[in-house]
Design a protein around this motif. Structure first.
Motif, PDB file in Angstrom:
ATOM      1  N   TYR A   6      32.114  21.502 -32.542  1.00  0.00           N
ATOM      2  CA  TYR A   6      33.537  21.411 -32.860  1.00  0.00           C
ATOM      3  C   TYR A   6      34.324  20.924 -31.653  1.00  0.00           C
ATOM      4  N   ASP A   7      35.317  20.059 -31.925  1.00  0.00           N
ATOM      5  CA  ASP A   7      36.263  19.609 -30.907  1.00  0.00           C
ATOM      6  C   ASP A   7      37.647  19.595 -31.549  1.00  0.00           C
ATOM      7  N   CYS A  10      39.824  15.878 -30.787  1.00  0.00           N
ATOM      8  CA  CYS A  10      38.643  15.021 -30.649  1.00  0.00           C
ATOM      9  C   CYS A  10      38.960  13.572 -30.293  1.00  0.00           C
ATOM     10  N   MET A  15      33.552  12.706 -27.288  1.00  0.00           N
ATOM     11  CA  MET A  15      32.697  13.857 -26.968  1.00  0.00           C
ATOM     12  C   MET A  15      31.539  13.959 -27.967  1.00  0.00           C
ATOM     13  N   CYS A  19      27.476  13.568 -27.182  1.00  0.00           N
ATOM     14  CA  CYS A  19      26.529  14.605 -27.635  1.00  0.00           C
ATOM     15  C   CYS A  19      25.393  13.968 -28.439  1.00  0.00           C
ATOM     16  N   GLY A  37      35.982  18.323 -36.331  1.00  0.00           N
ATOM     17  CA  GLY A  37      37.004  17.984 -35.350  1.00  0.00           C
ATOM     18  C   GLY A  37      38.373  17.883 -35.969  1.00  0.00           C
ATOM     19  N   ILE A  82      31.308  24.375 -28.964  1.00  0.00           N
ATOM     20  CA  ILE A  82      32.635  23.770 -28.905  1.00  0.00           C
ATOM     21  C   ILE A  82      32.736  23.015 -27.589  1.00  0.00           C
ATOM     22  N   MET A  83      33.042  21.720 -27.675  1.00  0.00           N
ATOM     23  CA  MET A  83      33.189  20.896 -26.468  1.00  0.00           C
ATOM     24  C   MET A  83      34.483  20.120 -26.584  1.00  0.00           C
ATOM     25  N   ALA A  84      35.311  20.178 -25.529  1.00  0.00           N
ATOM     26  CA  ALA A  84      36.614  19.528 -25.634  1.00  0.00           C
ATOM     27  C   ALA A  84      37.178  19.172 -24.269  1.00  0.00           C
ATOM     28  N   ASN A  85      38.016  18.153 -24.284  1.00  0.00           N
ATOM     29  CA  ASN A  85      38.783  17.734 -23.109  1.00  0.00           C
ATOM     30  C   ASN A  85      40.239  17.651 -23.569  1.00  0.00           C
ATOM     31  N   MET A 122      39.896  27.937 -29.145  1.00  0.00           N
ATOM     32  CA  MET A 122      38.449  27.693 -29.190  1.00  0.00           C
ATOM     33  C   MET A 122      37.660  29.004 -29.257  1.00  0.00           C
ATOM     34  N   MET A 134      34.424  23.119 -21.752  1.00  0.00           N
ATOM     35  CA  MET A 134      35.703  22.416 -21.845  1.00  0.00           C
ATOM     36  C   MET A 134      36.237  22.043 -20.468  1.00  0.00           C
TER      37      MET A 134
END
Length: 263
Positions: A6-7, A10, A15, A19, A37, A82-85, A122, A134
């Motif tokens: 999940y982002d 996004c 991201m 991945c 996302g 969960i990966m996010a910027n 998150m 993150m």
């Protein structure tokens, strides 16, 4: 290599694509990863859908473009990764309309800065054995304004923070702001402990304005994390150190790696 990813911000899906490339590089099957996302800008939302469809990545980006804070299109769902910027230090994110929102378990984020709103959002969406990776502006490591210090303290006391990495400057085309990486884990192998890595001197300038981490840099950071999880890591002065919650409390719950790794 399987589960849900999940982002909540996004963008055009960068991201997710990174991945997918990682999974493929490790001979995994990207079709076993379910991608979720949300994106608020219409043109970026459509770009994300196109990017993911072209690469055959199964995705769920909600009904359309809308702010994650205004309308959480995946409310009630939890995710394995969960990966996010998120956008750094976002003001005017709609705090006044969200005072009693279920997501603010660790405290109400300040109206003038969404850093901890993203973080709490998150954590709210994290599965019981889930992990978060993150990017956050460095201010989030030490800020005490607007109740941020109290939120950070509550998240630390919940034993969610597994690793903090201070990054070098000039990693982004769009901003000079130095950032840190936060890794949170609901099932930490080293309970009650946090790994701090100071990577501010790492990386190589590839142009006058842009720095990149080399494969060796990335491997060095990854190896330190793996050794920490395995319980075999030795502190390296100026690079990495492990601290327990009592030590972090002595530092007023400030997470700046330099306070722990020394020089």
């Amino acid at each position: 290599f399987d589960g849900t990813l999940y982002d909540p911000c996004c963008g055009s899906g960068g991201m997710f694509i990174q991945c997918a490339k990682y999974v493929e590089a490790k001979q995994g099957d990207i079709t076993t990863v379910n991608v979720f996302g949300q994106e608020k800008e219409d043109s970026t939302f459509r770009l994300a859908k196109m990017n993911l469809a072209m690469r055959g990545i199964s995705h769920h980006l909600g009904d359309g473009p809308i702010s994650t804070f205004d309308k959480d299109q995946h409310a009630g769902l939890v995710f394995d990764y969960i990966m996010a910027n998120p956008p750094f230090n976002l003001s005017n994110w709609g705090a006044d309309k969200l005072k009693d929102d279920v997501r603010w378990k660790y405290g109400m984020p300040p109206a003038g800065n969404a850093n901890f709103a993203w973080l709490e959002h998150m954590i709210y969406h994290l599965a019981p054995s889930g992990k978060i990776g993150m990017v956050l502006a460095n201010g989030s490591l030490s800020s005490q304004s607007g109740g941020e210090g109290e939120i950070r303290k509550n998240i630390i006391n919940a034993d969610l923070v597994e690793c903090i990495v201070a990054m070098p400057t000039q990693l982004f085309y769009t901003t000079q702001i130095p950032v840190s990486l936060w890794f949170l884990n609901k099932q930490k192998k080293q309970s009650g402990k946090t790994l701090f890595i100071d990577a501010r001197k790492m990386g190589t300038m590839v142009s006058r304005k842009l720095r990149e981490l080399t494969d060796e840099d990335i491997q060095k950071i990854a190896d330190a994390y793996t050794a920490f999880v395995d319980g075999t890591l030795e502190d390296v002065k100026g690079f990495c150190a492990v601290a327990d919650i009592a030590e972090i409390e002595k530092q007023d719950f400030i997470l700046t790696p330099g306070r722990y790794v020394g020089i």
